[in-house]
Design a protein around this motif. Structure first.
Motif, PDB file in Angstrom:
ATOM      1  N   ALA A 280       0.853  -1.193   0.000  1.00 18.45           N
ATOM      2  CA  ALA A 280       0.000   0.000   0.000  1.00 18.45           C
ATOM      3  C   ALA A 280       0.881   1.232   0.000  1.00 18.45           C
ATOM      4  O   ALA A 280       1.849   1.322   0.764  1.00 18.45           O
ATOM      5  N   LYS A 281       0.548   2.166  -0.887  1.00 16.37           N
ATOM      6  CA  LYS A 281       1.303   3.412  -1.031  1.00 16.37           C
ATOM      7  C   LYS A 281       0.334   4.575  -0.899  1.00 16.37           C
ATOM      8  O   LYS A 281      -0.655   4.641  -1.630  1.00 16.37           O
ATOM      9  N   LEU A 282       0.588   5.463   0.043  1.00 18.18           N
ATOM     10  CA  LEU A 282      -0.299   6.607   0.260  1.00 18.18           C
ATOM     11  C   LEU A 282       0.468   7.918   0.133  1.00 18.18           C
ATOM     12  O   LEU A 282       1.564   8.058   0.680  1.00 18.18           O
ATOM     13  N   THR A 283      -0.131   8.852  -0.582  1.00 18.39           N
ATOM     14  CA  THR A 283       0.337  10.224  -0.647  1.00 18.39           C
ATOM     15  C   THR A 283      -0.690  11.043   0.129  1.00 18.39           C
ATOM     16  O   THR A 283      -1.838  11.153  -0.301  1.00 18.39           O
ATOM     17  N   VAL A 284      -0.300  11.558   1.257  1.00 18.21           N
ATOM     18  CA  VAL A 284      -1.240  12.160   2.198  1.00 18.21           C
ATOM     19  C   VAL A 284      -1.438  13.658   1.917  1.00 18.21           C
ATOM     20  O   VAL A 284      -0.471  14.426   1.900  1.00 18.21           O
TER      21      VAL A 284
ATOM     22  N   PRO B  15       6.191   7.428  -1.524  1.00 19.33           N
ATOM     23  CA  PRO B  15       4.953   7.731  -0.801  1.00 19.33           C
ATOM     24  C   PRO B  15       5.237   8.432   0.524  1.00 19.33           C
ATOM     25  O   PRO B  15       6.357   8.391   1.038  1.00 19.33           O
ATOM     26  N   ASP B  16       4.205   9.064   1.058  1.00 19.59           N
ATOM     27  CA  ASP B  16       4.287   9.593   2.415  1.00 19.59           C
ATOM     28  C   ASP B  16       4.198   8.461   3.429  1.00 19.59           C
ATOM     29  O   ASP B  16       4.806   8.512   4.495  1.00 19.59           O
ATOM     30  N   VAL B  17       3.402   7.443   3.087  1.00 24.59           N
ATOM     31  CA  VAL B  17       3.244   6.254   3.927  1.00 24.59           C
ATOM     32  C   VAL B  17       3.272   5.029   3.028  1.00 24.59           C
ATOM     33  O   VAL B  17       2.607   5.005   1.984  1.00 24.59           O
ATOM     34  N   ALA B  18       4.056   4.040   3.418  1.00 25.73           N
ATOM     35  CA  ALA B  18       4.101   2.768   2.708  1.00 25.73           C
ATOM     36  C   ALA B  18       3.827   1.664   3.723  1.00 25.73           C
ATOM     37  O   ALA B  18       4.239   1.765   4.882  1.00 25.73           O
ATOM     38  N   ALA B  19       3.121   0.621   3.279  1.00 28.35           N
ATOM     39  CA  ALA B  19       2.818  -0.480   4.192  1.00 28.35           C
ATOM     40  C   ALA B  19       2.802  -1.802   3.438  1.00 28.35           C
ATOM     41  O   ALA B  19       2.456  -1.845   2.255  1.00 28.35           O
ATOM     42  N   ILE B  20       3.176  -2.843   4.142  1.00 31.64           N
ATOM     43  CA  ILE B  20       3.032  -4.209   3.655  1.00 31.64           C
ATOM     44  C   ILE B  20       1.924  -4.843   4.485  1.00 31.64           C
ATOM     45  O   ILE B  20       1.987  -4.871   5.717  1.00 31.64           O
TER      46      ILE B  20
ATOM     47  N   ALA C 149       4.780  -0.825   8.399  1.00 30.89           N
ATOM     48  CA  ALA C 149       4.370   0.454   7.819  1.00 30.89           C
ATOM     49  C   ALA C 149       5.441   1.486   8.145  1.00 30.89           C
ATOM     50  O   ALA C 149       6.109   1.393   9.180  1.00 30.89           O
ATOM     51  N   SER C 150       5.591   2.454   7.235  1.00 37.79           N
ATOM     52  CA  SER C 150       6.617   3.465   7.433  1.00 37.79           C
ATOM     53  C   SER C 150       6.192   4.796   6.846  1.00 37.79           C
ATOM     54  O   SER C 150       5.631   4.842   5.747  1.00 37.79           O
ATOM     55  N   GLY C 151       6.483   5.832   7.570  1.00 34.26           N
ATOM     56  CA  GLY C 151       6.326   7.182   7.056  1.00 34.26           C
ATOM     57  C   GLY C 151       7.658   7.739   6.598  1.00 34.26           C
ATOM     58  O   GLY C 151       7.779   8.924   6.308  1.00 34.26           O
TER      59      GLY C 151
END
Length: 93
Positions: A6-10, A51-56, A37-39
């Protein structure tokens, strides 16, 4: 076990905070969980769009992952994530 990235751009931190409050329980309904997860992700090769936040995420199987993303009772929770900014999730099959 199957995994998703998961890749999020906040752009809306408040929506992301509201999503985080509910995300774990929503994942658990379908046997999923956040593995990591990492910011502060770090590119180690190439020039990826960071990304701003990435998660597995992990799920027991493909059907569980698809059940989670397509569960109508979780639509408002997924909407919180999507309203937080850009949201891409890739299932690693």
């Amino acid at each position: 076990m199957i995994y998703a990235y998961a890749k999020l751009t906040v752009t809306n931190p408040e929506a992301l905070a509201a999503y985080r409050d509910k995300a774990g329980e929503a994942l658990a309904r379908h046997g999923g969980k956040v593995e990591q997860a990492s910011g502060a992700a770090l590119a180690i090769d190439g020039t990826p769009d960071m990304p701003d936040v990435a998660a597995i995420l992990s799920f027991p199987d493909k059907d569980s992952a698809l059940g989670w993303i397509n569960d109508p009772s979780l639509a408002d929770i997924h909407a919180l994530r999507r309203n937080a900014g850009g949201s891409d999730i890739v299932l690693l099959t």
